[in-house]
Design a protein around this motif. Structure first.
Motif, PDB file in Angstrom:
ATOM      1  N   ALA A 327       0.742  -1.262   0.193  1.00  0.00           N
ATOM      2  CA  ALA A 327      -0.088   0.005  -0.019  1.00  0.00           C
ATOM      3  C   ALA A 327       0.816   1.313  -0.137  1.00  0.00           C
ATOM      4  CB  ALA A 327      -1.057   0.164   1.102  1.00  0.00           C
ATOM      5  N   LEU A 328       2.149   1.199   0.251  1.00  0.00           N
ATOM      6  CA  LEU A 328       3.011   2.358   0.493  1.00  0.00           C
ATOM      7  C   LEU A 328       3.152   2.843  -1.139  1.00  0.00           C
ATOM      8  CD1 LEU A 328       5.793   1.220   2.957  1.00  0.00           C
ATOM      9  CD2 LEU A 328       3.816   2.795   3.309  1.00  0.00           C
ATOM     10  N   SER A 329       2.833   1.962  -1.938  1.00  0.00           N
ATOM     11  CA  SER A 329       2.781   2.442  -3.628  1.00  0.00           C
ATOM     12  C   SER A 329       2.005   3.765  -3.791  1.00  0.00           C
ATOM     13  CB  SER A 329       2.452   1.280  -4.288  1.00  0.00           C
ATOM     14  OG  SER A 329       1.119   1.103  -4.032  1.00  0.00           O
ATOM     15  N   MET A 330       1.091   3.892  -2.898  1.00  0.00           N
ATOM     16  CA  MET A 330       0.098   5.146  -3.219  1.00  0.00           C
ATOM     17  C   MET A 330       1.065   6.521  -2.962  1.00  0.00           C
ATOM     18  SD  MET A 330      -3.659   5.693  -2.085  1.00  0.00           S
ATOM     19  CE  MET A 330      -4.158   4.487  -3.106  1.00  0.00           C
ATOM     20  N   TYR A 331       2.298   6.481  -2.225  1.00  0.00           N
ATOM     21  CA  TYR A 331       3.071   7.423  -2.130  1.00  0.00           C
ATOM     22  C   TYR A 331       3.644   8.064  -3.445  1.00  0.00           C
ATOM     23  CZ  TYR A 331       7.079  10.274  -0.793  1.00  0.00           C
ATOM     24  OH  TYR A 331       7.788  11.377  -0.689  1.00  0.00           O
ATOM     25  N   PHE A 332       3.492   7.266  -4.567  1.00  0.00           N
ATOM     26  CA  PHE A 332       4.097   7.520  -5.893  1.00  0.00           C
ATOM     27  C   PHE A 332       2.726   8.085  -6.848  1.00  0.00           C
ATOM     28  CE2 PHE A 332       7.021   4.406  -4.041  1.00  0.00           C
ATOM     29  CZ  PHE A 332       8.053   5.090  -4.035  1.00  0.00           C
TER      30      PHE A 332
END
Length: 453
Positions: A327-332
Motif C-alpha cells: 500500500a506504500l505504493s500510493m506515495y508515488f
C-alpha cells in the motif's frame, strides 16, 4: 454560521428550476435530458461489457444485455427526474423550503425510488461507489470548515489498513469479497491466492516439514533467494529475479493503463490535433501510475516469498503484511478515491461476514438505504456546498442535467452560512420578473433587473 432552522419563502422557480417557471415542464424536460444522457453513459458501459464477454455472444445474451441496458437507463433517468419532481412536491406541500428540502430530501427520495428500478446485483456496487464519493466530499467539507485538519498522505494510511484486511482475505481459502478478490487476482495472479495455496497444501501436505530439516546460516539463505525459489513458491526461478520481473511487468501495466485512460478521455482532441499524442506519452502521471503498480505487485509478491523463506510455510498472515507494505505504493501515485473505495469494500465485507456468522444484525434494505443517504448527501453538496464536491462527480451531474444544476439560485441559500454561492458569485438567473416575488426582485443586481425590465 447561519441557522439551519430558517424557512425560505421562495418558490420552486425562484430557487430551483430558475430556467423555467413551470414545475411540470421542467420535470418533463429533466426526464428527457436525463434519458438521453443515460443512454449515452450506459451505452458505452454495456458496449464494453459485451466486447469483454464476446465469447458469450448469442441471441439470448444479446437480449439480456439489452434488458440490463434499458434497466440501468431507466434507473438513472428516475434518479434525475425524481430529484426535481420531489423538490417541487415538497415545496408545494410545505409552502416553504428549508435546509433539508433544499436538496438533501429530494435527492434521498429520488434515489430511494430509483435504486429499486436497478437490478439487484448492481445495487451494492452503486451503493459503495456513491458512498465512496460522498465520504470524500464529507471529508473535504470538514476540512474546509476547520472541523478537522488534513493529514499529509492520509490516503496511504487508509489504503494500508484496507490492504491489510484484503491481503489476508486474498490469501485465505474463503475470501469474503469476490469482486475485490477477482481484481487482486487480475494484477497479482492466481498463484498467491488462497485457493491455489490450499491446492498446493493438499498436493504436498507434509512438504513444509521436509523443506529445511537443518537450520541454514543467513548467507546461504540469501544466496538461495538469488538462485532458487522456495519449494512452496508458485513461480519459477529465483525469488529475487522474480521480484524484479514483477516490478517491470507492473510498471508496464500501470503505464499503459494510465495512457489508455488519457487517450480515451482525450479522443476528440487527438483527432483534431494528432501531435498531442506525444504529450500524452510523456505525461508524468503515466510514469507515476507505472511506479505505483510496479511497487504494489512486486512488493506484495516479494513479501509473500519472504514469508515462506522465513517461516517455511504459506500463511494468510503473510498477506496482511504484504498488503500493508504494498500500500506504500500510493506515495508515488496519490489516489484517495481508490483508497476510500477499498476501505468501504472492506467494511462491506466485514459486515456481511458478521451477519453470516451471527455476530451482527442484518438490516433490511440496508444497501438501498445506504445508496439513498449517500446520493442525497451528494445532491446536498452539489447545491449547498459545491466547492467541496469531487470535480469529476460535479462534471457528471452537469452532463446528466445539461448544466441545469448550475442554474440553481444559490444566493438565496447563503443565509445558512455555508457559502453556497461561493463558486457562483457572478451568476444570477434570467428570471421572468412577472413570475417572481418582490423579495427576490430586490436581491437582483441592478443591471440584471434593468435588463429584465
Amino acid at each position: 454560521m447561519g441557522s439551519f432552522s430558517k424557512l425560505l419563502p421562495y418558490t420552486c422557480y425562484e430557487l430551483g428550476h430558475c430556467w423555467h417557471h413551470s414545475c411540470s415542464f421542467t420535470s418533463f424536460e429533466i426526464c428527457i435530458i436525463a434519458f438521453i444522457e443515460s443512454c449515452k453513459i450506459y451505452g458505452v458501459v454495456y458496449l464494453l461489457t459485451g466486447l469483454i464477454n464476446a465469447r458469450k455472444i448469442s441471441i439470448e445474451y444479446g437480449r439480456k444485455i439489452l434488458k440490463d441496458y434499458l434497466t440501468s437507463v431507466c434507473f438513472l433517468t428516475v434518479n434525475a427526474f425524481g430529484y426535481i419532481g420531489s423538490f417541487c412536491v415538497l415545496r408545494s406541500i410545505l409552502r416553504h423550503v428549508n435546509f433539508l428540502t433544499a436538496s438533501f430530501l429530494p435527492g434521498f427520495i429520488a434515489s430511494f425510488m430509483a435504486i429499486f428500478v436497478e437490478r439487484q446485483e448492481r445495487r451494492s456496487l452503486l451503493a459503495i461507489y456513491v458512498t465512496n464519493v460522498a465520504s470524500e466530499c464529507l471529508w473535504n467539507s470538514a476540512v474546509g470548515r476547520g472541523y478537522v485538519k488534513p493529514i499529509p498522505h492520509g490516503e496511504i494510511l487508509i489504503f494500508a489498513g484496507a490492504m491489510a484486511v484484503l491481503g489476508y482475505s486474498f490469501r485465505s481459502s474463503s475470501p469474503p469479497s469476490r469482486l475485490v478478490n477477482s481484481i487482486l487476482q487480475l494484477f497479482l495472479g492466481r498463484g498467491e491466492s488462497g485457493v491455489m495455496i490450499a491446492s498446493r497444501q493438499v498436493t504436498h501436505p507434509i512438504l513444509s516439514e521436509q523443506l529445511d530439516p537443518k537450520p541454514q546460516p543467513w548467507p546461504m539463505k540469501l544466496l538461495s533467494v538469488f538462485t532458487f525459489h522456495h519449494p512452496l513458491c508458485p513461480h519459477r526461478g529465483g525469488c529475487l529475479p522474480h521480484f524484479f520481473r514483477m516490478g517491470l511487468q507492473g510498471f508496464s501495466q500501470g503505464f499503459l493503463l494510465q495512457l489508455a485512460v488519457k487517450l480515451l478521455s482525450s479522443a476528440s482532441r487527438i483527432v483534431k490535433s494528432p501531435w498531442k499524442v506525444i504529450n500524452l506519452l510523456l505525461n508524468g502521471n503515466n510514469i507515476s501510475a507505472g511506479i505505483f503498480l510496479a511497487w504494489f505487485i512486486s512488493v506484495f509478491k516479494g513479501t509473500c516469498c519472504a514469508g515462506r523463506w522465513w517461516h517455511g510455510k504459506d500463511d494468510p498472515s503473510h498477506g496482511a503484511v504484504a498488503g500493508v507494505l504494498s500500500a506504500l505504493s500510493m506515495y508515488f501515485y496519490s489516489a484517495p478515491s481508490l483508497a476510500l473505495y477499498m476501505m468501504w469494500k472492506v467494511l462491506e465485507s466485514l459486515y456481511e461476514k458478521g451477519c453470516d456468522d451471527g455476530y451482527l444484525p442484518r438490516i433490511p434494505k440496508s444497501v438501498e438505504i445506504l445508496y439513498s443517504l449517500s446520493t442525497g448527501y451528494l445532491f446536498h453538496t452539489a447545491v449547498m456546498e459545491k466547492q467541496y464536491m469531487k470535480p469529476s462527480y460535479w462534471r457528471f451531474l452537469k452532463s446528466l442535467t445539461w448544466n441545469r444544476l448550475s442554474m440553481y439560485n444559490r444566493h438565496l441559500l447563503d443565509c445558512y452560512g455555508l457559502n453556497s454561492s461561493q463558486d457562483f458569485h457572478n451568476y444570477w438567473p434570467d428570471y421572468d420578473l412577472d413570475q417572481i416575488g418582490d423579495a427576490v426582485k430586490q436581491m437582483l443586481p441592478q443591471h440584471i433587473a434593468e435588463t429584465s425590465l
